[in-house]
Motif scaffolding. Structure first.
Motif, mmCIF file in Angstrom:
data_model
loop_
_atom_site.group_PDB
_atom_site.id
_atom_site.type_symbol
_atom_site.label_atom_id
_atom_site.label_comp_id
_atom_site.label_asym_id
_atom_site.label_seq_id
_atom_site.Cartn_x
_atom_site.Cartn_y
_atom_site.Cartn_z
ATOM 1 N N ASN A 82 0.845 -1.192 0.000
ATOM 2 C CA ASN A 82 0.000 0.000 0.000
ATOM 3 C C ASN A 82 0.887 1.251 0.000
ATOM 4 O OD1 ASN A 82 0.826 0.576 2.705
ATOM 5 N ND2 ASN A 82 -0.758 -0.819 3.491
ATOM 6 N N LYS A 83 0.275 2.396 -0.015
ATOM 7 C CA LYS A 83 1.011 3.653 -0.142
ATOM 8 C C LYS A 83 1.980 3.879 1.014
ATOM 9 C CE LYS A 83 0.241 8.583 -0.916
ATOM 10 N NZ LYS A 83 -0.789 9.663 -1.054
ATOM 11 N N ASP A 84 1.525 3.612 2.233
ATOM 12 C CA ASP A 84 2.387 3.824 3.406
ATOM 13 C C ASP A 84 3.567 2.860 3.403
ATOM 14 O OD1 ASP A 84 0.699 5.825 4.265
ATOM 15 O OD2 ASP A 84 -0.471 4.499 5.576
ATOM 16 N N GLN A 85 3.323 1.609 3.016
ATOM 17 C CA GLN A 85 4.409 0.620 2.977
ATOM 18 C C GLN A 85 5.467 1.006 1.932
ATOM 19 O OE1 GLN A 85 1.947 -2.838 2.232
ATOM 20 N NE2 GLN A 85 2.125 -3.541 4.377
ATOM 21 N N LEU A 86 4.986 1.482 0.780
ATOM 22 C CA LEU A 86 5.924 1.895 -0.265
ATOM 23 C C LEU A 86 6.793 3.056 0.205
ATOM 24 C CD1 LEU A 86 3.845 1.727 -3.570
ATOM 25 C CD2 LEU A 86 5.807 0.337 -2.940
ATOM 26 N N ALA A 87 6.175 4.017 0.879
ATOM 27 C CA ALA A 87 6.931 5.162 1.384
ATOM 28 C C ALA A 87 7.980 4.720 2.395
ATOM 29 C CB ALA A 87 5.978 6.176 2.018
ATOM 30 N N GLU A 88 7.606 3.771 3.238
ATOM 31 C CA GLU A 88 8.537 3.275 4.264
ATOM 32 C C GLU A 88 9.709 2.528 3.629
ATOM 33 O OE1 GLU A 88 8.485 0.293 8.171
ATOM 34 O OE2 GLU A 88 6.606 0.916 7.211
ATOM 35 N N ILE A 89 9.409 1.677 2.623
ATOM 36 C CA ILE A 89 10.470 0.888 1.979
ATOM 37 C C ILE A 89 11.416 1.791 1.196
ATOM 38 C CG2 ILE A 89 10.948 -0.874 0.235
ATOM 39 C CD1 ILE A 89 8.308 -2.206 1.027
ATOM 40 N N THR A 90 10.866 2.712 0.402
ATOM 41 C CA THR A 90 11.724 3.591 -0.397
ATOM 42 C C THR A 90 12.581 4.493 0.482
ATOM 43 O OG1 THR A 90 9.851 5.130 -0.597
ATOM 44 C CG2 THR A 90 10.239 3.604 -2.425
ATOM 45 N N GLN A 91 12.036 4.913 1.599
ATOM 46 C CA GLN A 91 12.811 5.729 2.526
ATOM 47 C C GLN A 91 13.958 4.919 3.133
ATOM 48 O OE1 GLN A 91 10.524 7.509 5.666
ATOM 49 N NE2 GLN A 91 12.250 8.654 6.504
ATOM 50 N N TYR B 62 21.950 7.416 -5.412
ATOM 51 C CA TYR B 62 21.424 6.964 -6.694
ATOM 52 C C TYR B 62 19.900 7.087 -6.687
ATOM 53 C CZ TYR B 62 26.064 4.837 -6.761
ATOM 54 O OH TYR B 62 27.418 4.636 -6.697
ATOM 55 N N PRO B 63 19.303 7.259 -7.879
ATOM 56 C CA PRO B 63 17.849 7.361 -7.941
ATOM 57 C C PRO B 63 17.170 6.045 -7.581
ATOM 58 C CG PRO B 63 18.793 7.290 -10.144
ATOM 59 C CD PRO B 63 19.931 7.426 -9.194
ATOM 60 N N VAL B 64 16.046 6.135 -6.866
ATOM 61 C CA VAL B 64 15.235 4.961 -6.518
ATOM 62 C C VAL B 64 13.884 5.133 -7.194
ATOM 63 C CG1 VAL B 64 14.194 3.608 -4.666
ATOM 64 C CG2 VAL B 64 16.406 4.728 -4.291
ATOM 65 N N VAL B 65 13.540 4.182 -8.066
ATOM 66 C CA VAL B 65 12.274 4.265 -8.800
ATOM 67 C C VAL B 65 11.395 3.076 -8.437
ATOM 68 C CG1 VAL B 65 13.302 5.542 -10.698
ATOM 69 C CG2 VAL B 65 13.220 3.054 -10.808
ATOM 70 N N MET B 66 10.071 3.265 -8.582
ATOM 71 C CA MET B 66 9.096 2.207 -8.286
ATOM 72 C C MET B 66 8.470 1.730 -9.592
ATOM 73 S SD MET B 66 7.330 3.667 -4.799
ATOM 74 C CE MET B 66 7.043 5.306 -5.477
ATOM 75 N N ILE B 67 8.510 0.408 -9.833
ATOM 76 C CA ILE B 67 8.039 -0.137 -11.103
ATOM 77 C C ILE B 67 7.226 -1.405 -10.881
ATOM 78 C CG2 ILE B 67 10.037 0.779 -12.345
ATOM 79 C CD1 ILE B 67 11.179 -2.077 -12.361
ATOM 80 N N ASN B 68 6.582 -1.819 -11.955
ATOM 81 C CA ASN B 68 5.945 -3.138 -12.052
ATOM 82 C C ASN B 68 6.395 -3.752 -13.367
ATOM 83 O OD1 ASN B 68 4.417 -4.077 -9.909
ATOM 84 N ND2 ASN B 68 2.690 -2.723 -10.369
ATOM 85 N N THR B 69 7.001 -4.925 -13.299
ATOM 86 C CA THR B 69 7.478 -5.548 -14.531
ATOM 87 C C THR B 69 6.441 -6.480 -15.149
ATOM 88 O OG1 THR B 69 8.516 -7.315 -13.225
ATOM 89 C CG2 THR B 69 9.880 -5.421 -13.814
ATOM 90 N N GLY B 70 5.248 -6.505 -14.580
ATOM 91 C CA GLY B 70 4.190 -7.344 -15.147
ATOM 92 C C GLY B 70 4.311 -8.791 -14.700
ATOM 93 N N GLY B 71 3.905 -9.691 -15.591
ATOM 94 C CA GLY B 71 3.897 -11.108 -15.246
ATOM 95 C C GLY B 71 2.476 -11.617 -15.088
ATOM 96 N N PHE B 72 2.326 -12.696 -14.340
ATOM 97 C CA PHE B 72 1.012 -13.317 -14.172
ATOM 98 C C PHE B 72 0.813 -13.699 -12.705
ATOM 99 C CE2 PHE B 72 2.689 -14.281 -18.356
ATOM 100 C CZ PHE B 72 1.657 -13.856 -19.200
ATOM 101 N N ARG B 73 -0.463 -13.804 -12.332
ATOM 102 C CA ARG B 73 -0.794 -14.308 -11.000
ATOM 103 C C ARG B 73 -2.116 -15.058 -11.065
ATOM 104 N NH1 ARG B 73 -2.247 -8.725 -7.718
ATOM 105 N NH2 ARG B 73 -4.047 -8.079 -9.000
ATOM 106 N N ASP B 74 -2.253 -16.035 -10.195
ATOM 107 C CA ASP B 74 -3.477 -16.831 -10.125
ATOM 108 C C ASP B 74 -4.486 -16.134 -9.230
ATOM 109 O OD1 ASP B 74 -2.453 -18.843 -11.741
ATOM 110 O OD2 ASP B 74 -1.550 -19.892 -10.050
#
Length: 481
Positions: free
Chosen positions: A231-240, A250-262
């Protein structure tokens, strides 16, 4: 009155007290005189006098921390190596007998990458961080080439598309950590940019690898993948946390590389069905970060890449030269040790072996210095031999005792035991001396008499019985010829 230490101390303290009192009175008198003068002087004189006094009082306080503060070392920069000089050095070492294949291979990589004009990205990440999905998203029609690294079972996968090439190494938990770190650092030196792929905060092993890469100041982008798992708060905590660990270099970026899930879909009648859902791809932030790194100064990136490969080639040449020097030095020590044993067996007149061994010792020291390109004169050699001889006066009995114990492994040698024991002792002495000289010239680049003396003593007193037995075998064979 008889003066003792206490009386003398009392006199000194009294004199110091009187001197201090006189100085205080003189200072007080001067201050009162100045104050009286300032009372009658114009205002501007008083102000100017006050500024001077304030400056004189404050400047030393301001200078003290400046002068006593430890000097901060300037950040190390990538060393620009002269390519022509390096190629000349490789040729020279090859003529000397050094195995220069590893350095030659790096020079070949440099020429190939220059001529191809491709932009190289090194992709690093632990298993299951989404490296395959990222490559698929970046270059869907990539041509894959597998390169098994020489001397390991690790395969580096090169994915090419147009002018872009991504080199993918196995996940951190897939191979030996030391091998992976070494290969990752090497590949990062050959690349233009490093992409460090994560799916959570940096682990201990990932942090260790990051520190190794950071030492070379290679342009790098940290990509946090699978952001839809937080979630948004978790992402902020991890990136920090990531930014804090890498000190925001160095720059830290947030991405999704796609893929599949059941996913499980529940129907209106309560039945459930399993379906595979395609995950959305969001890698634009990574592309923007890479583009920003490249657009800053593309020509500098090429020079930086070239410098990295040249440094890698030089490092491998130095390693190969060091291995070769060790092998030749050990052969030189063994050869002179054998000569010392022969000299001890051949000596007939009392003291004649000392003359023989002194000549052999001089040759041993000189050859080892020449091998490591260390200038040396006869005076320095004489000092080393004299210093080593001084140590022998306190350890000869121990050396002979070890030699005698070694000969117990060869029963039935009879009256020859005394001469052979003497020869074994000389063999141990020259073996220890050669290794001591080798340690000095290889580590310090000069013949350090004190270090050689200390190492000689440690080697001599720490000589193993196995060494003594080997030397005893050699002495027995030589005595029977």
């Amino acid at each position: 009155m008889k003066l003792n230490s206490k009386s003398l101390l009392m006199v000194i303290l009294t004199a110091l007290g009187l001197f201090t009192l006189v100085m205080v009175l003189i200072l007080a008198e001067k201050l009162l005189a100045i104050w009286q003068y300032l009372q009658d002087a114009p205002v501007w004189v008083a102000v100017l006098y006050g500024i001077v006094i304030f400056t004189v009082a404050v400047v030393p306080i301001w200078l003290f921390p400046k002068l006593t503060k430890p000097k901060v070392k300037a950040k190390s920069q990538v060393q620009v190596i002269d390519e022509h000089s390096l190629e000349h050095a490789i040729d020279q070492e090859q003529q000397r007998g050094v195995d220069t294949q590893a350095a030659d291979a790096e020079m070949q990589v440099l020429h190939e990458r220059r001529n191809s004009g491709k932009f190289h990205i090194s992709l690093l990440g632990a298993a299951s961080t989404g490296k395959s999905s990222l490559i698929q998203a970046l270059i869907p029609d990539a041509q894959v080439e597998t390169d098994v690294i020489k001397g390991t079972t690790i395969a580096a996968h090169h994915h090419s598309y147009g002018q872009l090439e991504i080199t993918d190494l196995p996940g951190f938990d897939a191979v030996d950590q030391d091998d992976l770190t070494r290969l990752a650092v090497e590949e990062s030196k050959r690349a233009h940019v490093v992409v460090f792929l994560l799916n959570t905060d940096l682990s201990r092993s990932e942090m260790a690898l990051f520190e190794s890469l950071n030492q070379w100041h290679k342009p790098m982008v940290i990509a946090l993948n699978k952001i839809d798992s937080y979630n948004k708060d978790q992402l902020a905590e991890i990136t920090q946390a990531i930014a804090s660990k890498i000190k925001q270099k160095y720059p830290v970026v947030m991405i999704n590389t796609g893929g599949f899930r059941d996913v499980i879909i529940e129907q209106a009648d309560g039945t459930r069905t399993h379906q595979t859902e395609t995950l959305p791809t969001h890698i634009q932030p990574l592309l923007d970060a890479i583009e920003k790194v490249v657009s800053n100064n593309p020509e500098a990136l090429h020079r930086f890449r070239d410098a990295g490969i040249l440094m890698l080639a030089e490092q491998k040449l130095n390693t190969a030269s060091s291995i070769y020097n060790i092998q030749v030095a050990e052969q030189t020590i063994d050869r002179h040790t054998k000569r010392a044993i022969v000299g001890a067996l051949a000596s007939v007149a009392p003291g004649s072996d000392l003359v023989i061994q002194g000549t052999i010792g001089t040759q041993l020291v000189r050859e080892l210095c020449q091998l490591y390109n260390v200038p040396v004169n006869q005076l320095q050699i004489d000092q080393v031999l004299k210093s080593a001889g001084g140590k022998l006066r306190t350890s000869t009995s121990l050396v002979l005792a070890v030699s005698g114990n070694a000969l117990k492994a060869f029963p039935g040698i009879g009256t020859a035991a005394g001469g052979i024991m003497h020869a074994v002792a000389y063999g141990m002495i020259f073996n220890s001396l050669g290794k001591a000289v080798m340690a000095s010239v290889s580590t310090e680049g000069r013949l350090n008499t004190e270090l050689t003396k200390q190492t000689f003593e440690e080697n001599l007193l720490g000589s193993s019985k196995e060494l003594a037995k080997d030397l005893a075998k050699m002495a027995l064979k030589l005595s029977q010829k």
